[in-house]
Motif scaffolding. Structure first.
Motif, PDB file in Angstrom:
ATOM      1  N   VAL A 189       0.798  -1.226   0.000  1.00  0.00           N
ATOM      2  CA  VAL A 189       0.000   0.000   0.000  1.00  0.00           C
ATOM      3  C   VAL A 189       0.833   1.280   0.000  1.00  0.00           C
ATOM      4  N   PRO A 190       1.877   1.431   0.834  1.00  0.00           N
ATOM      5  CA  PRO A 190       2.570   2.721   0.852  1.00  0.00           C
ATOM      6  C   PRO A 190       3.117   3.172  -0.494  1.00  0.00           C
ATOM      7  N   VAL A 191       3.489   2.234  -1.361  1.00  0.00           N
ATOM      8  CA  VAL A 191       3.988   2.620  -2.679  1.00  0.00           C
ATOM      9  C   VAL A 191       2.930   2.491  -3.771  1.00  0.00           C
ATOM     10  N   ALA A 192       1.983   1.576  -3.610  1.00  0.00           N
ATOM     11  CA  ALA A 192       1.010   1.310  -4.674  1.00  0.00           C
ATOM     12  C   ALA A 192      -0.286   2.092  -4.519  1.00  0.00           C
ATOM     13  N   ALA A 193      -0.639   2.434  -3.285  1.00  0.00           N
ATOM     14  CA  ALA A 193      -1.856   3.210  -3.022  1.00  0.00           C
ATOM     15  C   ALA A 193      -1.609   4.109  -1.822  1.00  0.00           C
ATOM     16  N   PRO A 194      -0.656   5.037  -1.935  1.00  0.00           N
ATOM     17  CA  PRO A 194      -0.254   5.826  -0.776  1.00  0.00           C
ATOM     18  C   PRO A 194      -1.371   6.661  -0.176  1.00  0.00           C
ATOM     19  N   ASP A 195      -2.411   6.948  -0.938  1.00  0.00           N
ATOM     20  CA  ASP A 195      -3.527   7.725  -0.393  1.00  0.00           C
ATOM     21  C   ASP A 195      -4.250   6.983   0.724  1.00  0.00           C
ATOM     22  N   LEU A 196      -4.084   5.661   0.799  1.00  0.00           N
ATOM     23  CA  LEU A 196      -4.709   4.893   1.878  1.00  0.00           C
ATOM     24  C   LEU A 196      -3.981   5.067   3.206  1.00  0.00           C
ATOM     25  N   VAL A 197      -2.749   5.551   3.149  1.00  0.00           N
ATOM     26  CA  VAL A 197      -1.983   5.760   4.382  1.00  0.00           C
ATOM     27  C   VAL A 197      -2.338   7.141   4.922  1.00  0.00           C
ATOM     28  N   THR A 198      -3.490   7.220   5.541  1.00  0.00           N
ATOM     29  CA  THR A 198      -3.987   8.475   6.079  1.00  0.00           C
ATOM     30  C   THR A 198      -3.375   8.754   7.452  1.00  0.00           C
ATOM     31  N   LEU A 199      -3.581   9.960   7.943  1.00  0.00           N
ATOM     32  CA  LEU A 199      -3.170  10.274   9.301  1.00  0.00           C
ATOM     33  C   LEU A 199      -3.881   9.370  10.293  1.00  0.00           C
ATOM     34  N   GLY A 200      -5.138   9.016   9.986  1.00  0.00           N
ATOM     35  CA  GLY A 200      -5.892   8.120  10.858  1.00  0.00           C
ATOM     36  C   GLY A 200      -5.287   6.736  10.917  1.00  0.00           C
ATOM     37  N   LEU A 201      -4.844   6.225   9.761  1.00  0.00           N
ATOM     38  CA  LEU A 201      -4.208   4.908   9.747  1.00  0.00           C
ATOM     39  C   LEU A 201      -2.882   4.954  10.510  1.00  0.00           C
ATOM     40  N   ALA A 202      -2.078   5.970  10.248  1.00  0.00           N
ATOM     41  CA  ALA A 202      -0.795   6.083  10.944  1.00  0.00           C
ATOM     42  C   ALA A 202      -1.013   6.169  12.459  1.00  0.00           C
ATOM     43  N   ALA A 203      -2.020   6.941  12.881  1.00  0.00           N
ATOM     44  CA  ALA A 203      -2.296   7.063  14.310  1.00  0.00           C
ATOM     45  C   ALA A 203      -2.748   5.737  14.897  1.00  0.00           C
ATOM     46  N   ALA A 204      -3.558   4.996  14.157  1.00  0.00           N
ATOM     47  CA  ALA A 204      -4.032   3.694  14.638  1.00  0.00           C
ATOM     48  C   ALA A 204      -2.860   2.744  14.853  1.00  0.00           C
ATOM     49  N   PRO A 226       6.743  10.841  -4.821  1.00  0.00           N
ATOM     50  CA  PRO A 226       6.535  11.830  -3.756  1.00  0.00           C
ATOM     51  C   PRO A 226       5.381  11.457  -2.819  1.00  0.00           C
ATOM     52  N   ALA A 227       4.300  10.930  -3.390  1.00  0.00           N
ATOM     53  CA  ALA A 227       3.173  10.526  -2.540  1.00  0.00           C
ATOM     54  C   ALA A 227       3.546   9.354  -1.652  1.00  0.00           C
ATOM     55  N   ALA A 228       4.331   8.407  -2.183  1.00  0.00           N
ATOM     56  CA  ALA A 228       4.783   7.275  -1.373  1.00  0.00           C
ATOM     57  C   ALA A 228       5.695   7.742  -0.245  1.00  0.00           C
ATOM     58  N   LEU A 229       6.573   8.690  -0.533  1.00  0.00           N
ATOM     59  CA  LEU A 229       7.468   9.211   0.495  1.00  0.00           C
ATOM     60  C   LEU A 229       6.680   9.913   1.596  1.00  0.00           C
ATOM     61  N   GLU A 230       5.644  10.629   1.222  1.00  0.00           N
ATOM     62  CA  GLU A 230       4.793  11.276   2.221  1.00  0.00           C
ATOM     63  C   GLU A 230       4.103  10.226   3.088  1.00  0.00           C
ATOM     64  N   ALA A 231       3.599   9.159   2.471  1.00  0.00           N
ATOM     65  CA  ALA A 231       2.921   8.103   3.219  1.00  0.00           C
ATOM     66  C   ALA A 231       3.877   7.436   4.190  1.00  0.00           C
ATOM     67  N   LEU A 232       5.077   7.141   3.734  1.00  0.00           N
ATOM     68  CA  LEU A 232       6.070   6.512   4.607  1.00  0.00           C
ATOM     69  C   LEU A 232       6.481   7.456   5.733  1.00  0.00           C
ATOM     70  N   GLY A 233       6.542   8.737   5.436  1.00  0.00           N
ATOM     71  CA  GLY A 233       6.852   9.712   6.469  1.00  0.00           C
ATOM     72  C   GLY A 233       5.793   9.745   7.562  1.00  0.00           C
ATOM     73  N   ARG A 234       4.527   9.631   7.177  1.00  0.00           N
ATOM     74  CA  ARG A 234       3.456   9.590   8.185  1.00  0.00           C
ATOM     75  C   ARG A 234       3.608   8.377   9.090  1.00  0.00           C
TER      76      ARG A 234
END
Length: 334
Positions: A189-204, A226-234
């Protein structure tokens, strides 16, 4: 959540040969063969992945991972439907127990994308294969009754396809078992669908009490958009430890330069390269195979070129579900 099919291809997951052709990712001459492949194996290319593909490059390493090919319908003599032998080591539905101290939990069999080399390609697909409440409770009961298991690995399918609430509930139940020391999630998911890595998911994920490792599957440096890097950063900021796993694949990362680029990119994304897998012999995957000796030579070429932090363990599954063995390479002592 399903996406209305009225959306243009660029804004929804592409799931058919017609979708791929309409998006300019599949030549019309290859459409009929891709339709035959799609009748047997699921197709899914997310907008994030589609945006990484260069349709003008017939050897594009991203396209090669996800765009169906007629060769998938040819089974080589050495290929088997269940190369990791999940079935014989399944004590209850959704659980695979091959090693004494760890076991897999597969809460679902859906993925955001479907890799053309996947060793579970006979099982995963659009129907989801989500465990029922009763099946999940039976899995929890098995873990509770098996004190030798200290680590649970959530895989599937892709566990990050679950809602944050659902995923957190599963992880919390496992973490509450006194013998469980480690939890691990394997995900594309973090590289293939980074939009699924929300702040809510990271917090969970950050709320889980047990040590939690997320093993990100990526095979080429370009997957770290860039979107994958943002997701991984979260995920990193939430306290999730990030590991990387890759498969050695012909035409994708079978050069020292491609592997160096992949591992360096992982480290810049705070992802520690963990495993480089020898391809499992699933049906129709022979076009991706790289001989073990060649894989060893590639890793040997990287020694001294990259930091030890960038060095994964090169592993191969032994036949019959006997587990992974390190493949080397070996070096002569000084």
């Amino acid at each position: 959540m399903s996406v209305p099919l009225s959306l243009p291809p660029a804004r929804r997951t592409l799931r058919t040969a017609a979708d791929l052709a309409a998006a300019g990712l599949l030549p019309e001459a290859e459409r009929e063969a891709a339709e035959r492949v799609g009748a047997r194996y699921s197709i899914a290319v997310t907008p994030a992945v589609a945006g990484l593909i260069d349709p003008a490059d017939p050897a594009d390493p991203i396209a090669r991972q996800y765009i169906p090919d007629a060769a998938e319908l040819l089974t080589a003599p050495h290929e088997v439907a269940d190369p990791t032998a999940d079935a014989p080591f399944t004590p209850v539905k959704g659980v695979v127990h091959r090693y004494p101290d760890r076991a897999l939990l597969k809460p679902l069999l859906a993925c955001p994308v479907y890799c053309r080399f996947c060793f579970r390609r006979e099982a995963v697909g659009a129907d989801g294969g989500v465990l029922t409440e009763a099946e999940l409770e039976a899995a929890f009961a098995w873990f509770a009754a098996t004190p030798a298991v200290r680590e649970v690995i959530l895989t599937g399918g892709d566990p990050l396809m679950l809602s944050p609430r659902r995923l957190e509930a599963i992880l919390a139940r496992l973490a509450a078992l006194p013998q469980i020391e480690l939890l691990r999630i394997h995900s594309r998911v973090p590289v293939a669908a980074p939009d699924l890595v929300t702040l809510g998911l990271a917090a969970a994920l950050g709320r889980i009490e047990a040590p939690l490792y997320l093993c990100v599957h990526a095979n080429h440096a370009r997957e770290f958009s860039p979107a994958a890097l943002e997701a991984l950063g979260r995920l990193h900021r939430a306290g999730v430890v990030l590991l990387g796993q890759s498969v050695l694949l012909r035409g994708i990362n079978d050069s020292a330069e491609a592997l160096e680029g992949l591992f360096r990119t992982m480290l810049r994304a705070r992802v520690k390269p963990y495993y480089l897998h020898q391809l499992d012999p699933a049906p129709g995957t022979a076009r991706f195979a790289v001989p073990v000796d060649e894989g060893r030579a590639l890793l040997r070429a990287l020694r001294g070129r990259v930091s030890g932090l960038a060095w994964p363990t090169y592993v191969q599954e032994r036949p019959g579900g006997a587990g992974k063995v390190p493949l080397g390479p070996a070096f002569e002592p000084v």
